[in-house]
Structure formats: structure tokens, C-alpha cells
Motif scaffolding. Structure first.
Motif, PDB file in Angstrom:
ATOM      1  N   GLN A 163       0.820  -1.218   0.000  1.00  0.00           N
ATOM      2  CA  GLN A 163       0.000   0.000   0.000  1.00  0.00           C
ATOM      3  C   GLN A 163       0.845   1.255   0.000  1.00  0.00           C
ATOM      4  OE1 GLN A 163      -2.846  -0.220   3.242  1.00  0.00           O
ATOM      5  NE2 GLN A 163      -3.024  -2.406   2.976  1.00  0.00           N
ATOM      6  N   LEU A 194      -7.284 -12.088  -4.741  1.00  0.00           N
ATOM      7  CA  LEU A 194      -6.631 -12.919  -3.731  1.00  0.00           C
ATOM      8  C   LEU A 194      -7.102 -14.370  -3.785  1.00  0.00           C
ATOM      9  CD1 LEU A 194      -4.851 -13.191  -1.235  1.00  0.00           C
ATOM     10  CD2 LEU A 194      -6.731 -12.333   0.150  1.00  0.00           C
ATOM     11  N   GLU A 195      -8.424 -14.572  -3.895  1.00  0.00           N
ATOM     12  CA  GLU A 195      -8.936 -15.933  -3.869  1.00  0.00           C
ATOM     13  C   GLU A 195      -8.452 -16.746  -5.061  1.00  0.00           C
ATOM     14  OE1 GLU A 195     -13.182 -15.405  -3.359  1.00  0.00           O
ATOM     15  OE2 GLU A 195     -12.943 -15.717  -1.213  1.00  0.00           O
ATOM     16  N   PRO A 238      -4.358 -27.027   4.169  1.00  0.00           N
ATOM     17  CA  PRO A 238      -5.643 -26.572   4.701  1.00  0.00           C
ATOM     18  C   PRO A 238      -6.372 -25.594   3.789  1.00  0.00           C
ATOM     19  CG  PRO A 238      -3.837 -25.491   5.847  1.00  0.00           C
ATOM     20  CD  PRO A 238      -3.228 -26.523   4.963  1.00  0.00           C
ATOM     21  N   ALA A 281      -9.735 -26.802   1.171  1.00  0.00           N
ATOM     22  CA  ALA A 281     -11.173 -26.730   1.431  1.00  0.00           C
ATOM     23  C   ALA A 281     -11.713 -25.313   1.347  1.00  0.00           C
ATOM     24  CB  ALA A 281     -11.481 -27.312   2.815  1.00  0.00           C
ATOM     25  N   LEU A 282     -10.786 -24.352   1.403  1.00  0.00           N
ATOM     26  CA  LEU A 282     -11.230 -22.964   1.398  1.00  0.00           C
ATOM     27  C   LEU A 282     -11.631 -22.523   0.007  1.00  0.00           C
ATOM     28  CD1 LEU A 282     -11.408 -20.200   2.916  1.00  0.00           C
ATOM     29  CD2 LEU A 282      -9.074 -19.799   2.200  1.00  0.00           C
ATOM     30  N   LEU A 292      -9.516  -6.941   1.121  1.00  0.00           N
ATOM     31  CA  LEU A 292      -9.339  -8.238   0.463  1.00  0.00           C
ATOM     32  C   LEU A 292     -10.368  -9.229   0.978  1.00  0.00           C
ATOM     33  CD1 LEU A 292      -5.454  -8.383   0.810  1.00  0.00           C
ATOM     34  CD2 LEU A 292      -6.771  -7.708  -1.203  1.00  0.00           C
ATOM     35  N   LYS A 293     -10.808 -10.131   0.103  1.00  0.00           N
ATOM     36  CA  LYS A 293     -11.798 -11.129   0.496  1.00  0.00           C
ATOM     37  C   LYS A 293     -11.141 -12.504   0.557  1.00  0.00           C
ATOM     38  CE  LYS A 293     -16.265 -12.979  -1.003  1.00  0.00           C
ATOM     39  NZ  LYS A 293     -15.802 -14.289  -1.470  1.00  0.00           N
ATOM     40  N   ILE A 294     -11.311 -13.197   1.678  1.00  0.00           N
ATOM     41  CA  ILE A 294     -10.833 -14.572   1.818  1.00  0.00           C
ATOM     42  C   ILE A 294     -11.993 -15.387   2.338  1.00  0.00           C
ATOM     43  CG2 ILE A 294      -9.051 -16.061   2.783  1.00  0.00           C
ATOM     44  CD1 ILE A 294      -7.610 -13.522   3.705  1.00  0.00           C
ATOM     45  N   GLY A 295     -12.582 -16.209   1.490  1.00  0.00           N
ATOM     46  CA  GLY A 295     -13.771 -16.948   1.906  1.00  0.00           C
ATOM     47  C   GLY A 295     -14.842 -15.943   2.307  1.00  0.00           C
ATOM     48  N   LEU A 315     -10.592  -8.798   4.725  1.00  0.00           N
ATOM     49  CA  LEU A 315      -9.350  -8.448   5.425  1.00  0.00           C
ATOM     50  C   LEU A 315      -8.932  -7.026   5.079  1.00  0.00           C
ATOM     51  CD1 LEU A 315      -6.722  -9.077   6.990  1.00  0.00           C
ATOM     52  CD2 LEU A 315      -5.834 -10.065   4.877  1.00  0.00           C
ATOM     53  N   SER A 372      -5.879  -4.494   5.884  1.00  0.00           N
ATOM     54  CA  SER A 372      -4.541  -4.343   6.465  1.00  0.00           C
ATOM     55  C   SER A 372      -4.169  -2.864   6.432  1.00  0.00           C
ATOM     56  CB  SER A 372      -3.552  -5.179   5.653  1.00  0.00           C
ATOM     57  OG  SER A 372      -2.242  -4.943   6.103  1.00  0.00           O
ATOM     58  N   ASP A 424      -6.154  -5.798  10.332  1.00  0.00           N
ATOM     59  CA  ASP A 424      -4.771  -6.060  10.746  1.00  0.00           C
ATOM     60  C   ASP A 424      -4.054  -4.739  10.979  1.00  0.00           C
ATOM     61  OD1 ASP A 424      -2.243  -7.739  10.947  1.00  0.00           O
ATOM     62  OD2 ASP A 424      -1.740  -6.362   9.321  1.00  0.00           O
ATOM     63  N   LEU A 464      -3.602 -12.968  12.422  1.00  0.00           N
ATOM     64  CA  LEU A 464      -4.680 -13.161  11.451  1.00  0.00           C
ATOM     65  C   LEU A 464      -5.369 -14.514  11.613  1.00  0.00           C
ATOM     66  CD1 LEU A 464      -6.225 -12.271   8.941  1.00  0.00           C
ATOM     67  CD2 LEU A 464      -4.315 -13.052   7.550  1.00  0.00           C
ATOM     68  N   GLU A 465      -4.563 -15.584  11.766  1.00  0.00           N
ATOM     69  CA  GLU A 465      -5.161 -16.920  11.851  1.00  0.00           C
ATOM     70  C   GLU A 465      -6.050 -17.061  13.077  1.00  0.00           C
ATOM     71  OE1 GLU A 465      -1.789 -19.548  11.426  1.00  0.00           O
ATOM     72  OE2 GLU A 465      -2.251 -19.763   9.303  1.00  0.00           O
ATOM     73  N   PRO A 516     -16.470 -22.070   4.498  1.00  0.00           N
ATOM     74  CA  PRO A 516     -15.260 -22.698   3.979  1.00  0.00           C
ATOM     75  C   PRO A 516     -14.026 -22.456   4.844  1.00  0.00           C
ATOM     76  CG  PRO A 516     -15.807 -20.753   2.709  1.00  0.00           C
ATOM     77  CD  PRO A 516     -16.938 -20.984   3.657  1.00  0.00           C
ATOM     78  N   LEU A 517     -14.138 -21.529   5.790  1.00  0.00           N
ATOM     79  CA  LEU A 517     -12.985 -21.252   6.643  1.00  0.00           C
ATOM     80  C   LEU A 517     -12.794 -22.336   7.694  1.00  0.00           C
ATOM     81  CD1 LEU A 517     -13.156 -17.433   7.299  1.00  0.00           C
ATOM     82  CD2 LEU A 517     -11.298 -18.665   6.221  1.00  0.00           C
ATOM     83  N   ALA A 565     -12.388 -25.510   7.619  1.00  0.00           N
ATOM     84  CA  ALA A 565     -11.315 -26.477   7.397  1.00  0.00           C
ATOM     85  C   ALA A 565      -9.939 -25.833   7.394  1.00  0.00           C
ATOM     86  CB  ALA A 565     -11.543 -27.198   6.076  1.00  0.00           C
ATOM     87  N   LEU A 566      -9.937 -24.501   7.240  1.00  0.00           N
ATOM     88  CA  LEU A 566      -8.639 -23.817   7.169  1.00  0.00           C
ATOM     89  C   LEU A 566      -8.005 -23.706   8.535  1.00  0.00           C
ATOM     90  CD1 LEU A 566      -6.613 -22.073   5.496  1.00  0.00           C
ATOM     91  CD2 LEU A 566      -7.981 -20.117   6.089  1.00  0.00           C
TER      92      LEU A 566
END
Lengths: 136, 136
Positions: A18, A106-107, A131, A134-135, B7-10, B14, B16, B48, B106-107, B131-132, B134-135
């Protein structure tokens, strides 16, 4: 000097750029990333440049360098989120990203990393080892 | 004015934060986030702040506002990656984050979002819907 944070999601490291990258910031990022891949054993690196409005050959080389460093740790690199204007500039200036893979977001980038990881290490890796499967 | 990318994760968005947030940037981020939660149907937001070195009451209010906006879309908010110095400053100044949840990284933040989502929507949601799971 500002440092770019490196986030870990499963076996993937996420770098969201950024700030305007100066030479020192880029060197610091490369060092931090090498250190982080080494300590976490990540199998992939995603560089998000959705906030980047201007690229030049210096930035292009940075992607290539990061990809080369990652490869030494058996990790793949994907650049995601490139703005249309940035893509046009890159083509008009005849700049390449040094063969670094790109994805729309990102995905999709993470999906590519999963496929690349399977191609290299075989699809036999179980769910625990990957892991992200599955996401996506 | 710089904009913070989302950002998109599942099912998680997110954010930052790496730039010094000015009033206009904060307003833009809140608008962008509301828009993005609305269009993606995300169930969680992770902010974040591992790159943030200085916080003040303005930033503290921003977290609370974002959490309130998210809640209106039935999404939870977690702030992750706070630096020790930042935490100490917050306590010394007597500032709170307006009851916003925090996590170390983050996790862990994503794990909290998963648990919160299950508490609200029940554990019956299947893998596809979350979907998260299983992550983490």
C-alpha cells in the motif's frame, strides 16, 4: 522506513503493498519475506497490489526477485489485484514482471498456489498438509 | 487521498492498515467496507494493525465504528496484530477499542470469527457455507 507487514493464512504468506516502495523498503521486504518463508515453511506467497497505482521497472524487478527468493524455499509466488491502468502501463512500457504469475484477486491467486503446490508435490498431500484446499 | 484495500478470503474481509489514517481515508474505508460487506455477504471483518505504530482515540473510535457498521450487516469484527507498544499506549492513555474483539494474529482472528459465526448462526452450517472451518 516503513515496513510492509507479512500475514500468514494457512500455508500462504500475504503481502499487501500500500505504500510507495522505496529502495530500502523493498530490500527490507525481501529480507522479511525470506525470513518468514524460512520460519513458517509457507508453500506460497501472494503479493496484492490492488492499492498500487503506478509501477515502474524497479517494481517489476522486485516481483521477479521475490519470486526467485520464494522459489529457493520451494514456494510459489502470485501477484494479484493489478489495476487495469497498471496493466496497460506495463504493456505500453514493454515491462514484464519477470515471468511472475498473476491472478485477478486474492482468492484466485490462492487457488493457483494450491494447484501449483499439487503439481510440484503431488495431489497425495492430505487435507491437514494443505488446509487451503477446502477454502477454495 | 489514499484508500485502504479490502481483500476477500472466503467469507471474511481483510483490511490491512499500513498508511497513516487521515479523517478522509477513515471515512472512505468505512464506506468501502460497508459497500463490500453488502455486496459479498461476508460474515466477518479482520482489521490487521501490525504495521500501525501509533494509535490515538481517533483510531480507537474508528475500530468501534467499523464494528458497529459490520454488525448491521450481521458480520463480526476482530482487530489483529497489535504491537506490544501500541497495547501499552492504549492502556496508559486509558483508551479502549470500544469493545472490539482482538486476536494475536490473522489466523487466530479468523478462528474467532468462525466461532462467533457458529454461535450466532448455529453449528449446523455445512462446510460449503463456512469454507474457513477447514482452514483453521
Amino acid at each position: 522506513m516503513e515496513r510492509v507487514p507479512i500475514l500468514k493464512i494457512g500455508g500462504v504468506l500475504l503481502v499487501s503493498i500500500q505504500i510507495d516502495l522505496q529502495d530500502q523498503s523493498v530490500l527490507a521486504l525481501q529480507e522479511d519475506l525470506a525470513e518468514k518463508i524460512s520460519t513458517t515453511g509457507a508453500h506460497g506467497v501472494v503479493i496484492d497490489i490492488s492499492a498500487v497505482e503506478i509501477v515502474d521497472s524497479f517494481i517489476g524487478r522486485m516481483f521477479a526477485t521475490i519470486a526467485s527468493i520464494s522459489q529457493l524455499f520451494d514456494a510459489d509466488t502470485v501477484v494479484v489485484g493489478m489495476r487495469p491502468a497498471v496493466a496497460i502501463t506495463l504493456v505500453e512500457l514493454g515491462l514484464t514482471l519477470g515471468g511472475v504469475r498473476t491472478a485477478l484477486d486474492l482468492e484466485r491467486g490462492m487457488k493457483i498456489l494450491r494447484v501449483l503446490g499439487e503439481q510440484r508435490r503431488g495431489p497425495s498431500s492430505d487435507e491437514d498438509a494443505d488446509p487451503l484446499r477446502a477454502l477454495l
